[in-house]
Design an enzyme around this catalytic site. Structure first.
Site, PDB file in Angstrom:
ATOM      1  N   CYS A  84       0.117   3.824   2.693  1.00  0.00           N
ATOM      2  CA  CYS A  84       0.553   3.288   4.000  1.00  0.00           C
ATOM      3  C   CYS A  84       2.035   3.590   4.225  1.00  0.00           C
ATOM      4  CB  CYS A  84       0.335   1.776   4.075  1.00  0.00           C
ATOM      5  SG  CYS A  84      -1.392   1.275   3.941  1.00  0.00           S
ATOM      6  N   CYS A 107       0.833  -1.210   0.000  1.00  0.00           N
ATOM      7  CA  CYS A 107       0.000   0.000   0.000  1.00  0.00           C
ATOM      8  C   CYS A 107       0.871   1.264   0.000  1.00  0.00           C
ATOM      9  CB  CYS A 107      -0.914  -0.057   1.239  1.00  0.00           C
ATOM     10  SG  CYS A 107      -1.717   1.488   1.656  1.00  0.00           S
TER      11      CYS A 107
END
Length: 108
Positions: free
Chosen positions: A36, A33
């Site tokens: 993230c 991600c």
């Protein structure tokens, strides 16, 4: 993970929340991600700055599926704030440290 961030798993999630005497911020994330990865340093700075006031944790949703499923986490990064074991607020997507801090201040 650096010093002030606790790594959570499906196994230690509930006990960590129950034992915490201060609010807990959980960062739900995954290796693949992009946002993230962008938010990780912001979360680390927050953990350093609010050490002793907030327990900052990270939970990898790929390695631990039970907890995010039980909480209805559909997209990441998702930050969830818990107080006395109960969810009090959640925010989805990238946030700067100051934005996260502002959200957290309400629960300190």
């Amino acid at each position: 993970m650096a010093g002030n961030v606790t790594v959570l798993t499906d196994q230690n999630f509930k006990s960590t929340l129950q034992e915490a005497k201060i609010p807990v911020l959980v960062d739900f994330w995954a290796d693949w991600c992009g946002p993230c990865k962008m938010i990780a340093p912001e979360v680390q700075k927050l953990a350093d700055e609010l050490q002793g006031q907030v327990l900052v944790c990270k939970l990898n949703v790929d390695e631990n599926r039970e907890t995010p499923n039980s909480l209805g986490i559909m997209s990441i990064p998702t930050m969830v704030i818990f107080k006395e074991g109960q969810e009090v607020e959640r925010t989805i997507g990238y946030r700067k440290k100051d934005e996260l801090k502002e959200i957290l201040q309400k629960h300190l």
